[in-house]
Scaffold this motif. Structure first.
Motif, PDB file in Angstrom:
ATOM      1  N   ARG A  37       0.837  -1.213   0.000  1.00 38.86           N
ATOM      2  CA  ARG A  37       0.000   0.000   0.000  1.00 38.86           C
ATOM      3  C   ARG A  37       0.866   1.254   0.000  1.00 38.86           C
ATOM      4  NH1 ARG A  37      -5.429  -1.438   1.715  1.00 38.86           N
ATOM      5  NH2 ARG A  37      -5.803   0.616   2.566  1.00 38.86           N
ATOM      6  N   ALA A  39       3.890   1.448  -1.211  1.00 40.51           N
ATOM      7  CA  ALA A  39       4.510   1.525  -2.533  1.00 40.51           C
ATOM      8  C   ALA A  39       3.536   2.086  -3.570  1.00 40.51           C
ATOM      9  CB  ALA A  39       4.991   0.141  -2.967  1.00 40.51           C
ATOM     10  N   ASP A  40       2.235   1.822  -3.376  1.00 41.55           N
ATOM     11  CA  ASP A  40       1.210   2.324  -4.308  1.00 41.55           C
ATOM     12  C   ASP A  40       0.735   3.730  -3.941  1.00 41.55           C
ATOM     13  OD1 ASP A  40       1.293   0.016  -5.750  1.00 41.55           O
ATOM     14  OD2 ASP A  40      -0.439  -0.911  -4.777  1.00 41.55           O
ATOM     15  N   GLY A  41       1.346   4.320  -2.902  1.00 39.10           N
ATOM     16  CA  GLY A  41       0.941   5.673  -2.508  1.00 39.10           C
ATOM     17  C   GLY A  41      -0.326   5.704  -1.675  1.00 39.10           C
ATOM     18  N   GLY A  42      -0.661   4.584  -1.049  1.00 39.33           N
ATOM     19  CA  GLY A  42      -1.871   4.535  -0.237  1.00 39.33           C
ATOM     20  C   GLY A  42      -1.570   4.620   1.246  1.00 39.33           C
ATOM     21  N   ASN A 155     -10.045  -6.956  -7.573  1.00 40.18           N
ATOM     22  CA  ASN A 155     -10.564  -5.656  -8.034  1.00 40.18           C
ATOM     23  C   ASN A 155      -9.918  -4.489  -7.295  1.00 40.18           C
ATOM     24  OD1 ASN A 155     -12.164  -6.570 -10.072  1.00 40.18           O
ATOM     25  ND2 ASN A 155     -14.013  -6.720  -8.835  1.00 40.18           N
ATOM     26  N   GLU A 156      -9.618  -4.681  -6.010  1.00 46.83           N
ATOM     27  CA  GLU A 156      -8.920  -3.628  -5.271  1.00 46.83           C
ATOM     28  C   GLU A 156      -7.539  -3.392  -5.887  1.00 46.83           C
ATOM     29  OE1 GLU A 156      -8.746  -4.267  -1.053  1.00 46.83           O
ATOM     30  OE2 GLU A 156      -8.033  -2.241  -0.661  1.00 46.83           O
ATOM     31  N   LEU A 159      -7.964  -1.583  -9.323  1.00 42.47           N
ATOM     32  CA  LEU A 159      -8.216  -0.147  -9.186  1.00 42.47           C
ATOM     33  C   LEU A 159      -6.960   0.591  -8.734  1.00 42.47           C
ATOM     34  CD1 LEU A 159     -11.787  -0.060  -7.578  1.00 42.47           C
ATOM     35  CD2 LEU A 159     -11.156   0.281  -9.961  1.00 42.47           C
ATOM     36  N   SER A 160      -6.168  -0.042  -7.853  1.00 42.97           N
ATOM     37  CA  SER A 160      -4.946   0.634  -7.394  1.00 42.97           C
ATOM     38  C   SER A 160      -3.948   0.797  -8.536  1.00 42.97           C
ATOM     39  CB  SER A 160      -4.307  -0.144  -6.237  1.00 42.97           C
ATOM     40  OG  SER A 160      -3.678  -1.314  -6.709  1.00 42.97           O
ATOM     41  N   GLN A 161      -4.105  -0.049  -9.566  1.00 42.56           N
ATOM     42  CA  GLN A 161      -3.219   0.042 -10.738  1.00 42.56           C
ATOM     43  C   GLN A 161      -3.900   0.777 -11.896  1.00 42.56           C
ATOM     44  OE1 GLN A 161      -2.453  -4.123 -11.353  1.00 42.56           O
ATOM     45  NE2 GLN A 161      -0.869  -4.213  -9.789  1.00 42.56           N
ATOM     46  N   LEU A 162      -4.963   1.516 -11.587  1.00 40.57           N
ATOM     47  CA  LEU A 162      -5.694   2.302 -12.582  1.00 40.57           C
ATOM     48  C   LEU A 162      -6.224   1.428 -13.708  1.00 40.57           C
ATOM     49  CD1 LEU A 162      -3.334   5.435 -12.822  1.00 40.57           C
ATOM     50  CD2 LEU A 162      -5.190   4.994 -11.209  1.00 40.57           C
ATOM     51  N   GLN A 163      -6.795   0.267 -13.322  1.00 42.32           N
ATOM     52  CA  GLN A 163      -7.414  -0.629 -14.292  1.00 42.32           C
ATOM     53  C   GLN A 163      -8.853  -0.913 -13.865  1.00 42.32           C
ATOM     54  OE1 GLN A 163      -3.922  -3.484 -14.106  1.00 42.32           O
ATOM     55  NE2 GLN A 163      -4.392  -3.611 -16.284  1.00 42.32           N
ATOM     56  N   ASP A 164      -9.663  -1.364 -14.840  1.00 44.66           N
ATOM     57  CA  ASP A 164     -11.077  -1.605 -14.556  1.00 44.66           C
ATOM     58  C   ASP A 164     -11.261  -2.842 -13.668  1.00 44.66           C
ATOM     59  OD1 ASP A 164     -12.164   0.519 -16.025  1.00 44.66           O
ATOM     60  OD2 ASP A 164     -11.996  -0.609 -17.901  1.00 44.66           O
ATOM     61  N   PRO A 165     -12.268  -2.817 -12.770  1.00 49.51           N
ATOM     62  CA  PRO A 165     -12.609  -4.028 -12.004  1.00 49.51           C
ATOM     63  C   PRO A 165     -13.329  -5.039 -12.903  1.00 49.51           C
ATOM     64  CG  PRO A 165     -14.155  -2.269 -11.495  1.00 49.51           C
ATOM     65  CD  PRO A 165     -13.130  -1.676 -12.420  1.00 49.51           C
TER      66      PRO A 165
ATOM     67  N   GLU B  53       0.915  11.586  -3.195  1.00 53.30           N
ATOM     68  CA  GLU B  53       1.764  11.248  -4.353  1.00 53.30           C
ATOM     69  C   GLU B  53       1.282  11.928  -5.621  1.00 53.30           C
ATOM     70  OE1 GLU B  53       2.988   7.466  -5.448  1.00 53.30           O
ATOM     71  OE2 GLU B  53       4.132   7.092  -3.637  1.00 53.30           O
ATOM     72  N   PHE B  99      -9.991   7.737 -10.367  1.00 51.75           N
ATOM     73  CA  PHE B  99      -9.630   6.701  -9.396  1.00 51.75           C
ATOM     74  C   PHE B  99      -9.327   7.362  -8.055  1.00 51.75           C
ATOM     75  CE2 PHE B  99      -8.805   4.895 -13.517  1.00 51.75           C
ATOM     76  CZ  PHE B  99      -9.185   3.566 -13.392  1.00 51.75           C
ATOM     77  N   HIS B 101      -8.397   6.708  -3.620  1.00 53.06           N
ATOM     78  CA  HIS B 101      -7.938   5.832  -2.539  1.00 53.06           C
ATOM     79  C   HIS B 101      -8.470   6.392  -1.233  1.00 53.06           C
ATOM     80  CE1 HIS B 101      -5.291   3.014  -0.402  1.00 53.06           C
ATOM     81  NE2 HIS B 101      -5.043   4.004   0.431  1.00 53.06           N
TER      82      HIS B 101
END
Lengths: 224, 128
Positions: A37, A39-42, A155-156, A159-165, B53, B99, B101
């Motif tokens: 999380r 690493a993904d900026g969350g 799906n989570e 979405l974190s990778q900017l892709q459709d669920p 970010e 998108f 978060h």
């Protein structure tokens, strides 16, 4: 109390080690999830949030389903298939569901037989297959839980990778679902194969899963 | 998504029931606030609604996020639908896909001005 522990030591040992392993998985999983999380900026999550997340659920369920499948297949395959020399197998020639006399069912039931073994018809059929039915039901439910929790977890990640669920149907056709499923199945099947074959030639003194140390390699269905 | 128990049956029941509907509103509202700030030409407010970010990504070449965000092609539009999975959300607008978060202080935008690219990730004007 001491008598209870001694009489149930095998079950208690596996129950305690199961709970320790599950707790360890939850702690390690929380740390791993937070690494990803960040690493993904969350934002990071707590242990309690992780153990109620779909990430944890899918990791647990995918292992459970494969374990129950392993034992289900082992239970059912050993009814019909034998391995000469293996203590896990019946003797060659004994394949099949066996007679009422051999299984102590119906009028062949003994005073200590379970009530439903003494019965006839559906009750006897159900009880006569109850181990496989319960293991099979738990396998199916675990696999279903894996697919549902896996959809949420996947799906989570999507979405974190900017892709459709994707839908549940889309997920169960996805490489992620089958990769998680088959990587568990192959390891379980290899473990059973190893147990069946190695127990022909190798021994573990005192274990009922092994033949007696001095038993010939060709002796089948002997337990030490 | 929050699954309420680790037992398989509970996992199944709750996983089936917890997929997204109740949390759509906050995510949609966050998108609405973001686009309202862009529409009002309030770059500082728009950047405060981005993930750290994503905001850092717009602070380039000595130019602030507040200025850069107003120079981007952010088409916006009316909210059509939202999907929320765990702490991630996707809100589709009539002319954009956003998108988000979920942080402890609420939903923040991690991608906006996004265009689909088939099986590849969306290409976004704002992204973390």
């Amino acid at each position: 109390m001491r008598r209870f522990v001694k009489d149930n030591a095998l079950s208690l040992f596996f129950l305690v080690t199961f709970l320790i392993a599950l707790a360890g998985q939850s702690v390690a999983g929380t740390a791993d999830a937070n690494d990803r999380r960040l690493a993904d900026g969350g934002a990071t999550i707590s242990w309690s949030q992780y153990v109620t997340s779909s990430d944890f659920a899918v990791d647990v369920a995918e292992n459970w389903q494969s374990e129950y499948l392993q034992f289900l297949l082992f239970i059912l395959a050993t009814v019909w298939l034998v391995q000469r020399g293996s203590p896990e197998s019946k003797k060659p020639g004994e394949e099949g569901g066996e007679s009422d006399a051999e299984q102590r069912t119906g009028r062949h039931a003994t005073p200590g037989s379970p009530e439903w073994a003494r019965a006839t018809g559906l009750r006897q059929t159900l009880y006569g297959n109850s181990l496989g039915l319960v293991m099979g039901t738990i396998f199916v439910l675990s696999w279903l839980a894996q697919s549902v929790a896996g959809t949420a977890s996947y799906n989570e990640q999507q979405l974190s990778q900017l892709q459709d669920p994707v839908s549940w149907g889309g997920y169960v056709m996805s490489p992620d679902f089958w990769d998680r499923t088959l990587q568990n199945w192959q390891s379980e099947l290899l473990a059973v194969l190893s147990m069946v074959v190695l127990s022909v030639y190798l021994r573990q003194r005192g274990s009922p899963e092994s033949k007696p140390v001095g038993a010939p390699h060709g002796e089948t269905a002997a337990e030490g | 998504m929050r699954v309420r128990a680790v037992l398989v049956v509970s996992v199944l029941a709750v996983a089936l029931s917890g997929c997204a509907s109740e949390e759509r509103s906050p995510a949609e509202q966050a998108v609405t606030r973001f686009y309202a700030a862009v529409h009002d030409r309030d770059g500082s407010r728009a950047c405060s609604l981005l993930t750290p970010e994503a905001a850092d990504g717009l602070s380039v070449g000595g130019q602030s996020c507040a200025k850069t965000v107003l120079e981007l092609d952010l088409p916006g539009g009316q909210v059509r639908e939202a999907a929320v999975w765990g702490d991630e959300a996707q809100v589709r607008l009539t002319r954009d896909t956003v998108f988000l978060h979920r942080f402890p202080r609420g939903w923040l935008v991690r991608g906006a001005g996004c265009r689909p690219r088939g099986d590849l990730p969306y290409r976004c004007e704002v992204r973390s």
